[in-house]
Each structure stands twice: as C-alpha cells, then as structure tokens.
Write a protein that holds these residues in place. Structure first.
Motif, short mmCIF file in Angstrom:
data_model
loop_
_atom_site.label_atom_id
_atom_site.label_comp_id
_atom_site.label_asym_id
_atom_site.label_seq_id
_atom_site.Cartn_x
_atom_site.Cartn_y
_atom_site.Cartn_z
N ASP A 89 0.83 -1.21 0.00
CA ASP A 89 0.00 0.00 0.00
C ASP A 89 0.86 1.26 0.00
O ASP A 89 0.54 2.25 -0.67
CB ASP A 89 -0.94 0.00 1.21
CG ASP A 89 -2.05 -1.04 1.08
OD1 ASP A 89 -2.36 -1.44 -0.07
OD2 ASP A 89 -2.60 -1.45 2.12
N VAL A 90 1.96 1.23 0.73
CA VAL A 90 2.85 2.39 0.77
C VAL A 90 3.48 2.63 -0.59
O VAL A 90 3.62 3.77 -1.04
CB VAL A 90 3.93 2.19 1.86
CG1 VAL A 90 5.09 3.17 1.67
CG2 VAL A 90 3.32 2.36 3.24
N LEU A 91 3.86 1.55 -1.26
CA LEU A 91 4.44 1.70 -2.61
C LEU A 91 3.44 2.36 -3.55
O LEU A 91 3.80 3.24 -4.34
CB LEU A 91 4.87 0.33 -3.14
CG LEU A 91 6.14 -0.24 -2.52
CD1 LEU A 91 6.26 -1.74 -2.82
CD2 LEU A 91 7.37 0.48 -3.05
N VAL A 92 2.19 1.93 -3.49
CA VAL A 92 1.16 2.50 -4.37
C VAL A 92 0.89 3.96 -4.02
O VAL A 92 0.77 4.82 -4.89
CB VAL A 92 -0.13 1.66 -4.28
CG1 VAL A 92 -1.30 2.41 -4.91
CG2 VAL A 92 0.07 0.32 -4.97
N GLU A 93 0.82 4.25 -2.73
CA GLU A 93 0.40 5.58 -2.29
C GLU A 93 1.53 6.61 -2.29
O GLU A 93 1.29 7.80 -2.54
CB GLU A 93 -0.21 5.48 -0.89
CG GLU A 93 -1.49 4.66 -0.84
CD GLU A 93 -1.86 4.24 0.58
OE1 GLU A 93 -1.22 4.74 1.54
OE2 GLU A 93 -2.76 3.39 0.73
N LEU A 94 2.77 6.17 -2.01
CA LEU A 94 3.83 7.13 -1.78
C LEU A 94 4.98 7.08 -2.78
O LEU A 94 5.63 8.11 -3.02
CB LEU A 94 4.42 6.95 -0.36
CG LEU A 94 3.43 6.99 0.80
CD1 LEU A 94 4.19 6.87 2.12
CD2 LEU A 94 2.60 8.25 0.78
N ALA A 95 5.27 5.91 -3.34
CA ALA A 95 6.43 5.80 -4.24
C ALA A 95 6.20 6.63 -5.50
O ALA A 95 5.07 6.70 -6.01
CB ALA A 95 6.68 4.33 -4.61
N PRO A 96 7.24 7.27 -6.01
CA PRO A 96 7.06 8.12 -7.20
C PRO A 96 6.80 7.31 -8.46
O PRO A 96 7.28 6.18 -8.59
CB PRO A 96 8.40 8.86 -7.31
CG PRO A 96 9.38 7.96 -6.61
CD PRO A 96 8.61 7.30 -5.51
N SER A 97 6.04 7.88 -9.37
CA SER A 97 5.81 7.26 -10.68
C SER A 97 6.89 7.76 -11.64
O SER A 97 7.64 8.68 -11.32
CB SER A 97 4.42 7.62 -11.19
OG SER A 97 4.26 9.03 -11.23
N PRO A 98 7.01 7.15 -12.82
CA PRO A 98 8.06 7.53 -13.76
C PRO A 98 7.99 9.02 -14.15
O PRO A 98 6.91 9.57 -14.34
CB PRO A 98 7.79 6.64 -14.97
CG PRO A 98 7.06 5.47 -14.41
CD PRO A 98 6.23 6.01 -13.30
N SER A 99 9.17 9.62 -14.25
CA SER A 99 9.23 11.05 -14.61
C SER A 99 10.17 11.30 -15.78
O SER A 99 10.61 12.42 -15.98
CB SER A 99 9.67 11.87 -13.40
OG SER A 99 10.95 11.45 -12.95
#
Length: 535
Positions: A277-287
C-alpha cells in the motif's frame, strides 16, 4: 501480466501520462540474507499473483523462490542475478526488480538501479545496517533514488526498534519516518501500530508462512485489550518519534533526506500488505530520464527505452537470451520497428515479452516505467538505447573496477568454437568483463571480476549451457586502470603490470598491488591512468 487494454498506434500524451502515473518501478536492495528474495515473493503473494510462497521454511521440503531460478541460486539459497516481476495491485502496475545481495554481484545491482524510480532498503532487525546495504545506499543517494526502509525479521530476536532507527540516521544521515511501529519486541511480533490511522493491525501466523497472513484491524480504543502493555509501549514510542520530527514528510522523502519506514516479517508475511500500500500511495511514478546531453526525455515524449540487463539461459529448452529494457517515454507496441541508437540500425520487436521471474508471456504494449523483455536480442548490450521517431541517447552504464583476474582456458580442445561462443555470451551479458591481448591469444582470454563468485557463475554456465568445461588460472593482479593506447607499449614493459583490451576497445593496465600502482604513478607523472567506477 497486467490488466491494461491495448494502446492505439500512437497514444495521446494524456493517456501516456495516466498510464505512467499508474506505474511503480522499484528495486529491493539489501545485504545478503536479509530476506530480500523472500520479501519479493511475499509481495507477489499478497498481490495475489501467486497462491503460495516458494520458500517453505524448515529443512524438509524447502523450495526456491520464484525470483531465484538459476540452479546455483537454488542450491545456495542466494540471489546471484537480478530478475523482474511485473504484476497489478489495486489500480497500479508494479514492476519489482529483485537484485543480487552478494557484494560480488554489485555490478548487476548497479545496472538495475539505473532502471528504477524508488528503492526498498531491507534491514535485518538483528544486524542493522551492514556493509553491502551501505554501499547500495550510496548508489541510490548518488542517483537521487528515494528510499523506503523495511526492517525485516521482526519475528526473530533482534535489537530495539528505537536503536535501529537511531543507527540509520546516525550512520547514513537518512531520517527514518516510521509509518508502522511494531507491537511486541523483536521475536514477539504481534502486529503493528499504523501511525497514520492510529489502529492496531494484528497478524495471525499461517503454516510455514506459505500463504498470506490474515490481518485484523483493531481500533485504538480497543487495542490495549487485544495486546496489553505491548500496545501501550508502542504508543509511547510512537509519540517519542513524533516529538523528534519522525513523522512522514513527502518532500523530504522525494529529496532523499528522509525514508518512510515499516516493520515486517517477510517469512511470515507480516506487514507485507502495508508495504504494498505504501508503494502504491507514496512511491514516485516515472518522470522520464536525462539523456547524454543532460536534457530530460519526458514520459509523454515519443517512445524511448534503455537496456539495463541481458540474460541468457532462462529457458533451457531454447538457447535464447532476453534483453531487459526500461521504458522511459512513449507507448510501446509489440512489432514496433525501433532504432538502435548505438548502430543506427532498425530493431524489430516481434518477440517482446512480459517477465515474471523465469516465466514469460507475450507482451502487446508497455508504458513508461514498464520493463520489456526482448527475446533473441543478439545486438543489444547493457546501456544501449532504443527509440522511435525522435532520436535520443541515454548515458551508458559504467563498468565497475575489477579486483580479481583469471585466465580462462577450455579443457576440451575440440570445442574451441563453443568456447568462443560461450565467452562471447558471458561478455555481452556482463557476467564478467573479458580482456584480451595478442600475447595471450583468443583461446586464453582473461576474466575480470568484482568478486570471485562471478568466476564460479561463469564456470558453471560454460559447462551447463555450452557443454564446454573451462579451467581458470588466477593472475597476480589486484588493480585495473584505463590507459591511453599510445602508452600501452611502455606499460607492458613495466614490472608486475600487463595491458589488455576490453571488448568495448578500452585498454586496461593491471597492477599487482595498489602500492605498485602508486609507485608507478609517482615515478611516471606524465602517464595518465583513468579510474573505473568503484564497486
């Protein structure tokens, strides 16, 4: 492997941005035996893409994890090559890159870290920060990769949670901001205090930890009745963290100065849902990514990708090889004709695949952040760039400075063709660096490695995949430096030194000891020797 509908031939920028925003591409890094592959598999288990963890704990009936597929990995119980697991979770697509933990395979891990947007740093609750973890943290820091910290093995006796938090901040200057806090000391893991929601999440063991652990979410006002003094202690320690500025700060996390922290037992599947859940909610998406000129290729730009790994031998029935490419921008469709930036030649992607450990399936499309498996990609090398329409070149992946050297010779003279083919394969994958010279000849190449276990992998694969046993003869060198070809003849006349050429044309001079190198540089200040990336 994902639930994404096929893309139109040229997806609009808004669609590309939306799909990129759904991606979470990260690596798990740790010291050996911190539980990295077990955590990798636990994440897949909780995402419901496998039904039972491959690691059945206990001596009888032990199986390898799905991410450890090489025979040597299964026999030794360690990861010696990186793998990719892609699966959907909630409304996101997870691209999880499992990395080797052993220091001898630092070069492989470094390549993987060029392809991720975030890292999960796994720490053993009993051992704290260990040497390989520290090295990998420095790589992440250098590359600006945000880090989520997971303190693992809380089901076993270990150190105090506050002591571990203090060690992380003191030794590496990274501020832990715990999102969960253990209820129960190390070795008596009852559950966690969710510091954002305030409730008690209680875990229940399953047989051997082979299936997802049931969770019970208990309101704070009922938690004392469920966990007694352990709950009260957790609340008090959580309040201490808040008083010490230990609450989550997104800006600090993305800047790499703070790290969201969780407590788990990957072996028992405790705390794994919270990490997902933390990965989905907090980890950055590709930039996007910077090209060789320092310009950023945005995710909605025309298609581009870079190869970060080449792996053969995954399918013993077919001697194919897979090039792993991280999509940087645009939309990929199987069958696209791309341009190979290194040669300018077209590259047809008819055999694009989605990868899940050793398992593969046909891949029809991919988006920024995804990892594409390109089968039978004989022309591709780690660091190569692929693009469509608008040219781009991403920075090459540097080679590490080897410290171990050995001459490789085939033990069966009748198999010289297989010998040369196998050596070329290992070289292209980056299993070892291969050095050559006219003096030694083609049948006696020199293997150069960061650690001796790379030699074991090379010997094993030559025998198993190419039916060409080899013998290695150690060479008395410890240090390598790049040298200008104009100085090669002079260098070859030096005592305890030898010049060889790498496959990319770079000349390396090998010295017997660091002191011999220092003495040479002191006596010959006009000779310029270049350094390689330190492992």
């Amino acid at each position: 492997m994902t639930d994404i509908a096929p893309a139109p031939p040229s997806a609009p920028p808004a669609r590309i941005s939306t799909e990129a925003g759904r991606r979470r591409t990260f690596a798990v890094i740790s010291h050996p035996d911190a539980g990295k592959s077990t955590l990798t598999e636990a994440l897949a288990l909780h995402a419901r893409v496998i039904t039972e963890a491959g690691a059945v704990h206990g001596k009888a009936g032990r199986r390898s994890t799905v991410s450890d597929w090489m025979e040597m990995e299964k026999a030794r119980g360690i990861s010696i090559t990186s793998t990719v697991l892609q699966f959907p979770y909630r409304d996101c697509v997870i691209n999880l890159l499992d990395t080797p933990g052993h220091a001898d395979f630092s070069e492989d891990t470094y390549r993987v870290l060029t392809a991720v947007d975030c890292a999960v740093m796994l720490i053993d609750a009993a051992k704290g920060l260990e040497p390989q973890t520290l090295k990998l943290f420095q790589v992440c820091k250098h590359r600006g990769i945000p880090i989520i910290t997971v303190i693992n093995k809380w089901d076993r006796p270990g150190r105090h949670a506050l002591e571990l938090i203090d060690e992380i901040q003191t030794r590496i200057g990274l501020k832990p901001t715990p999102l969960t806090w253990p209820v129960g000391i190390a070795g008596d893991f009852k559950g966690v205090l969710d510091r954002r929601g305030g409730q008690f999440i209680r875990f229940t063991r399953t047989a051997g930890g082979a299936t997802a652990a049931p969770e019970e979410h208990i309101p704070a006002d009922a938690a004392h009745a469920a966990a007694g003094d352990d709950w009260d202690t957790a609340v008090e320690e959580s309040e201490l963290l808040s008083a010490d500025d230990g609450d989550y700060d997104r800006d600090a996390f993305l800047a790499g100065t703070a790290s969201p922290t969780l407590f788990t037992s990957a072996a028992l599947n405790f705390g794994v849902n919270q990490l997902l859940d933390v990965l989905v909610e907090l980890a950055p998406s590709p930039s996007g990514a910077q090209d060789v000129d320092g310009e950023r290729r945005a995710p909605d730009a025309p298609f581009s990708a870079f190869v970060f790994k080449v792996q053969a031998g995954m399918d013993t029935a077919h001697r194919d090889r897979i090039a792993y490419a991280r999509v940087v921008s645009g939309t990929f469709e199987r069958g696209d004709v791309l341009t190979h930036a290194a040669t300018g030649k077209p590259f047809v992607t008819k055999y694009a695949q989605s990868v899940f450990g050793q398992q593969r399936s046909t891949l029809d499309d991919a988006w920024p952040g995804d990892v594409i498996g390109l089968a039978n990609a004989q022309a591709l090398r780690p660091g190569d760039t692929l693009y469509r329409d608008v040219p781009v070149q991403f920075p090459p992946i540097p080679s590490f400075s080897p410290e171990h050297f050995a001459v490789a010779r085939g033990t069966d003279p009748s198999k010289h063709k297989q010998f040369r083919r196998g050596i070329e394969q290992l070289e292209q994958e980056g299993v070892v660096q291969v050095l050559r010279s006219d003096k030694r000849g083609e049948q006696a190449p020199v293997f150069a490695a960061v650690g001796p276990m790379q030699f074991e992998v090379a010997v094993h694969r030559m025998a198993a995949e190419f039916n060409t046993p080899i013998a290695l003869e150690s060479l008395p060198y410890q240090v390598a430096r790049t040298v200008d070809p104009a100085d090669a003849e002079f260098m070859n006349k030096q005592v305890s030194a030898e010049v060889l050429t790498r496959s990319d044309g770079v000349m390396l001079v090998l010295f017997s000891t660091p002191w011999r190198l220092e003495g040479f540089q002191r006596d010959n200040p006009d000779i310029e020797l270049g350094s390689l990336v330190a492992a």
